[in-house]
Design an enzyme around this catalytic site. Structure first.
Site, PDB file in Angstrom:
ATOM      1  N   LYS A   1       0.840  -1.206   0.000  1.00 35.77           N
ATOM      2  CA  LYS A   1       0.000   0.000   0.000  1.00 35.77           C
ATOM      3  C   LYS A   1       0.872   1.253   0.000  1.00 35.77           C
ATOM      4  O   LYS A   1       1.730   1.415   0.861  1.00 35.77           O
ATOM      5  CB  LYS A   1      -0.915  -0.007   1.227  1.00 35.77           C
ATOM      6  CG  LYS A   1      -1.725   1.276   1.412  1.00 35.77           C
ATOM      7  CD  LYS A   1      -2.485   1.230   2.728  1.00 35.77           C
ATOM      8  CE  LYS A   1      -3.162   2.558   3.032  1.00 35.77           C
ATOM      9  NZ  LYS A   1      -3.837   2.552   4.347  1.00 35.77           N
TER      10      LYS A   1
ATOM     11  N   LYS B   1     -10.479  12.547   8.052  1.00 31.04           N
ATOM     12  CA  LYS B   1     -10.004  12.152   9.375  1.00 31.04           C
ATOM     13  C   LYS B   1      -9.996  13.361  10.311  1.00 31.04           C
ATOM     14  O   LYS B   1      -9.861  14.510   9.860  1.00 31.04           O
ATOM     15  CB  LYS B   1      -8.562  11.632   9.296  1.00 31.04           C
ATOM     16  CG  LYS B   1      -8.347  10.344   8.537  1.00 31.04           C
ATOM     17  CD  LYS B   1      -6.848  10.020   8.515  1.00 31.04           C
ATOM     18  CE  LYS B   1      -6.556   8.777   7.700  1.00 31.04           C
ATOM     19  NZ  LYS B   1      -7.032   7.546   8.370  1.00 31.04           N
TER      20      LYS B   1
ATOM     21  N   ARG C   1      -7.281  -0.464   0.733  1.00 34.54           N
ATOM     22  CA  ARG C   1      -7.750  -1.733   0.166  1.00 34.54           C
ATOM     23  C   ARG C   1      -8.136  -1.581  -1.305  1.00 34.54           C
ATOM     24  O   ARG C   1      -8.101  -2.543  -2.064  1.00 34.54           O
ATOM     25  CB  ARG C   1      -8.920  -2.261   1.002  1.00 34.54           C
ATOM     26  CG  ARG C   1     -10.151  -1.402   1.004  1.00 34.54           C
ATOM     27  CD  ARG C   1     -11.102  -1.737   2.154  1.00 34.54           C
ATOM     28  NE  ARG C   1     -10.531  -1.370   3.447  1.00 34.54           N
ATOM     29  CZ  ARG C   1     -11.118  -1.612   4.613  1.00 34.54           C
ATOM     30  NH1 ARG C   1     -12.303  -2.224   4.646  1.00 34.54           N
ATOM     31  NH2 ARG C   1     -10.547  -1.250   5.742  1.00 34.54           N
TER      32      ARG C   1
ATOM     33  N   ASP D   1       1.576   6.339   5.629  1.00 37.90           N
ATOM     34  CA  ASP D   1       0.612   5.413   5.038  1.00 37.90           C
ATOM     35  C   ASP D   1       1.134   4.768   3.754  1.00 37.90           C
ATOM     36  O   ASP D   1       0.419   4.001   3.114  1.00 37.90           O
ATOM     37  CB  ASP D   1      -0.709   6.138   4.771  1.00 37.90           C
ATOM     38  CG  ASP D   1      -1.916   5.222   4.951  1.00 37.90           C
ATOM     39  OD1 ASP D   1      -1.772   4.180   5.614  1.00 37.90           O
ATOM     40  OD2 ASP D   1      -2.990   5.552   4.431  1.00 37.90           O
TER      41      ASP D   1
END
Length: 519
Positions: A273, A285, A359, A296
């Site tokens: 990812k 967020k 995802r 991330d």
């Protein structure tokens, strides 16, 4: 800062260095030093200074000119081997079981890292030459000591002024096992690459920048590399990566790395990812939760670094690495909750939460991997906050196409020195991903088992018949607390050692599903 790593078989007490690092066990009757020399009474000095040998405890002993080095840095190794309290402490490969042995090696890594970190902190250039005389009589010990020392000396200084720039350091590991130390150097270089990328400000590491870093590493290590830009992604149908990147002024990328070996009969595919910054998109967020979201892309960085290390180690396995890269921002073009997107290969996804974006980019990469004919498919991602809730910040979760593979991946991680725990993929949770308008939704209406639900979503995009494992490293990828052992604050380099170990296991036929036919 450049760290030069050397080995020596000379007497540690005669080594010309700014500091000599040695170990101290926590004996039943007091501290027990691992170094013996007639020139200084280490036992008496340690006792007088109140040393206990507790793991990572640092005690500095001035030598007064009696040794070649001005100070001995004694670092705690925990309970003395052979005592009732020793537990996992062992000094020989046959002294205990494999779990206890690995726990002892981790103590060596952390001890070496803690001592080096202590010596290199503060005024840059204060210490330039460190001799490390921790137990390194076996190859695995030598690798542990060298790796811990290299990682413990890590410092990210990219944004510091010139006055804070550290000088070069030379580390000398007292061991006869040069090959083990070389392997430590390769792993440390790979993990340092991850740390540097993760610690870089997100404005300086947009998808195109990370793709360029991958191209640079590929050139340096003779890897095949292909980079798809936003036009290529649209042409080839990578709907997940495109959708996540729609709200950003910085277009997404997909990087494909390839390592080949002339004797290889198996292919392992990694997918990491690569969200270079995650605001959550329109499902924004809270501001506090964004502070570490430059991390991330840790999964993509781990895949890049692992393939780099594998190229240097040269196992007889073909390896493909996918880095799906995007910046998840709430711009005017951003995807909306209730949008329906089409993943590579044609499966449709109803996007109910734009903050469940990792995802989506991984789904594209997993679906695309079928063209590579993998014997084994591994994805690695900072995927869910639920991972940290379930397992804490130092243990990653492992989900897989079958329980035996999850257990084997967790075992490979343990042997590599990383903490991972096998987790289930309960079929009853799959129903929560049902969509009324698309093939699948990207989140469940029930927040229970969030880490497991994410794994179930990814499983939908694994090519038929391919053994697959998902590593959720949301907690371990970034250390937001105090430094410890060989782990500094910031990016950690999590999963690199595990990915390398998996490929080594496949090359050696140890991992289930590593036969030529992938069964």
């Amino acid at each position: 800062m450049t760290v030069t790593l050397l080995t020596s078989q000379s007497a540690p007490a005669t080594t010309d260095a700014d500091a000599l690092v040695t170990g101290v066990f926590q004996g039943q009757d007091g501290p027990v030093p691992t170094l013996s020399t007639d020139d200084i009474d280490l036992m008496a000095a340690l006792t007088a200074l109140g040393a206990t040998g507790k793991a990572e405890e640092i005690t500095k002993i001035p030598t007064g000119g009696r040794l070649a080095t001005p100070v001995v840095v004694a670092v705690g190794l925990g309970p003395e081997p052979g005592t009732a309290d020793a537990g996992p402490s062992a000094t020989g490969p046959a002294a205990t079981g494999p779990e206890e042995r690995q726990a002892y090696l981790e103590r060596l890594r952390r001890a070496s890292g803690a001592a080096t970190r202590d010596l290199t902190a503060g005024v840059p250039g204060r210490v330039k030459r460190i001799a490390i005389a921790l137990p390194a009589g076996e190859p695995d010990e030598a690798e542990a000591v060298a790796l811990g020392g290299l990682l413990g000396g890590y410092a990210f200084r990219k944004y510091r002024t010139a006055a804070g720039t550290p000088g070069d350091i030379e580390q000398i590991v007292h061991t006869a096992h040069d090959d083990a130390v070389r392997q430590a150097r390769i792993l440390a270089d790979a993990m340092t690459l991850v740390r540097d990328l993760v610690n870089t400000a997100p404005a300086d590491l947009v998808p195109a920048d990370l793709a360029a870093a991958a191209e640079q590493a590929a050139t340096a290590h003779s890897l095949g590399v292909q980079v798809l830009d936003e036009n290529d992604l649209a042409k080839e149908g990578f709907g997940g990566i495109l959708a996540v990147g729609m709200g950003s002024a910085h277009p997404p990328r997909l990087v494909r790395l390839e390592y080949t070996h002339p004797d290889a009969v198996r292919t392992v595919v990694f997918a990491g990812k690569g969200i270079t910054f995650d605001s959550g998109g329109l499902s924004l967020k809270p501001s506090k939760s964004m502070e570490t979201m430059k991390a991330d892309m840790s999964g993509a960085a781990a895949v890049l670094a692992a393939v780099q290390a594998i190229a240097e180690l040269g196992p007889a396995v073909n390896v493909v690495g996918y880095l799906p890269l995007a910046e998840n921002m709430p711009g005017g073009g951003a995807q909306r909750p209730s949008d329906v997107i089409t993943i590579y290969g044609g499966k449709t996804v109803e996007v109910l939460n734009t903050d469940a974006e990792g995802r989506l980019v991984l789904a594209d990469a997993l679906a695309r991997s079928g063209a590579d004919g993998p014997s084994l498919l591994i994805d690695v991602a900072t995927l869910t906050g639920a991972q940290s809730v379930a397992l804490g910040t130092r243990t990653a979760g492992v989900m897989a196409s079958d329980d035996s593979l999850a257990a084997e991946i967790a075992d490979a991680a343990r042997r590599a020195g990383e903490a991972m725990w096998p987790m289930p993929l309960p079929e009853d949770l799959r129903k929560g991903l049902d969509s009324t308008v698309a093939d699948i939704a990207n989140v469940s209406g029930d927040r229970s088992g969030g880490m497991l639900v994410a794994g179930l979503f990814l499983r939908e995009f694994v090519p038929a018949g391919v053994r697959w494992a998902h590593l959720d490293i949301a907690g371990p990828a970034y250390n937001d607390g105090a430094s410890y052992g060989y782990v500094a604050k910031g990016g950690t380099g999590a999963a690199v050692r595990t990915l390398v170990q998996i490929v080594v296991d496949v090359a050696e036929g140890k991992l289930a599903g590593s036969t030529a036919d992938g069964k």
